[in-house]
Design an enzyme around this catalytic site. Sequence first.
Site, mmCIF file in Angstrom:
data_model
loop_
_atom_site.group_PDB
_atom_site.id
_atom_site.type_symbol
_atom_site.label_atom_id
_atom_site.label_comp_id
_atom_site.label_asym_id
_atom_site.label_seq_id
_atom_site.Cartn_x
_atom_site.Cartn_y
_atom_site.Cartn_z
ATOM 1 N N SER A 177 -3.168 -8.919 -0.782
ATOM 2 C CA SER A 177 -4.263 -9.819 -1.317
ATOM 3 C C SER A 177 -4.210 -11.519 -2.203
ATOM 4 O O SER A 177 -3.328 -11.892 -1.785
ATOM 5 C CB SER A 177 -3.753 -9.135 -3.418
ATOM 6 O OG SER A 177 -3.497 -7.806 -2.957
HETATM 7 N N1 SAM Z 1 0.640 -5.207 -2.396
HETATM 8 C C1 SAM Z 1 0.524 -5.720 -1.785
HETATM 9 C C2 SAM Z 1 1.035 -6.777 -0.653
HETATM 10 O O1 SAM Z 1 1.257 -7.995 -1.575
HETATM 11 O O2 SAM Z 1 0.678 -7.119 0.252
HETATM 12 C C3 SAM Z 1 -1.446 -5.466 -0.732
HETATM 13 C C4 SAM Z 1 -1.812 -4.018 -0.612
HETATM 14 S S1 SAM Z 1 -2.979 -4.317 0.661
HETATM 15 C C5 SAM Z 1 -4.081 -4.854 -0.327
HETATM 16 C C6 SAM Z 1 -3.857 -1.705 -0.445
HETATM 17 C C7 SAM Z 1 -2.507 -1.517 0.004
HETATM 18 O O3 SAM Z 1 -2.352 -0.108 -0.692
HETATM 19 C C8 SAM Z 1 -2.073 -1.193 1.186
HETATM 20 O O4 SAM Z 1 -1.428 -1.466 2.221
HETATM 21 C C9 SAM Z 1 -3.159 -0.103 1.470
HETATM 22 O O5 SAM Z 1 -2.557 1.165 2.726
HETATM 23 C C10 SAM Z 1 -2.310 1.168 0.073
HETATM 24 N N2 SAM Z 1 -2.601 2.339 0.060
HETATM 25 C C11 SAM Z 1 -4.433 2.547 -0.376
HETATM 26 N N3 SAM Z 1 -4.357 4.013 -0.772
HETATM 27 C C12 SAM Z 1 -2.642 4.105 -1.399
HETATM 28 C C13 SAM Z 1 -2.350 5.476 -1.701
HETATM 29 N N4 SAM Z 1 -3.049 6.247 -1.604
HETATM 30 N N5 SAM Z 1 -1.171 5.784 -1.586
HETATM 31 C C14 SAM Z 1 -0.181 3.805 -1.415
HETATM 32 N N6 SAM Z 1 -0.783 2.896 -1.067
HETATM 33 C C15 SAM Z 1 -2.125 3.341 -0.271
#
Ligand code: SAM
Length: 217
Positions: free
Chosen positions: A61
């Site tokens: 993000s």
């Molecule tokens: N905070 C992270 C970073 O610093 O790199 C970025 C997160 S990214 C915007 C969102 C993440 O949420 C993705 O890696 C995606 O695979 C994960 N995601 C989506 N749905 C999810 C779920 N139900 N449970 C866990 N992770 C999930």
Amino acid sequence: MRLRASRENMIKYQLIARGITDENVLKAFLKVPRHKFVPEEIGHLAYNDSPLSIGEGQTISQPYIVALMMQILELKNSDKVLEIGTGSGYQTALLAEIVEIVYTVERINSLIRDAEDLLNGMGYKNIHYKYGDGTLGWKDGIPTQNEFDKIIVAAAAPDIPESLTGQLAMNGKLIIPTGNRTFQQLVVITRTEEGYIHTNEGGCTFVPLIGDEGWQE
Ligand code: SAM
């Protein structure tokens, strides 16, 4: 040295200039090297004011939105925090710099394995990892933990997952982007003796939260 200067500029122009004042958050951003969490070929973009691709169709993000969410949560050193959406592990590291213990869940196996290897290699000892559907929280996670002081969701949900509000400790706070697939509001839910209080902290755009209590693919 150049990378530390890039981090200092990121903090000054992207975070402080936009109202991030929480000293713990600013210190964590200075300490954690964002360039280690992005693919090597785009390392030169690591301190840009934007999200970046980390593979698997996912993103790390924008620094400001991460800082804003962390500031809104009013993190304390004694907090137990649940993070949904480990992604690259960058936000996990920032949280682990501030709070006692972080539980992180990611639905893409290769991302959580890479993040765990990286964070272990960097010496973090206060993080627990889970591969699975974070819309259900830390249910069945090891070590067992049912109550969190803070929950931070880094992907966008159509509605607030009840499993997550149910895992908030009394006076705990959950922050989650909620809306449609292209635009959301940053919603904060605080658990009080009188019930759950919702506040809206403004617009944002996140990748979808996919799972039982999120979007279906
Ligand atoms: N905070 C992270 C970073 O610093 O790199 C970025 C997160 S990214 C915007 C969102 C993440 O949420 C993705 O890696 C995606 O695979 C994960 N995601 C989506 N749905 C999810 C779920 N139900 N449970 C866990 N992770 C999930």
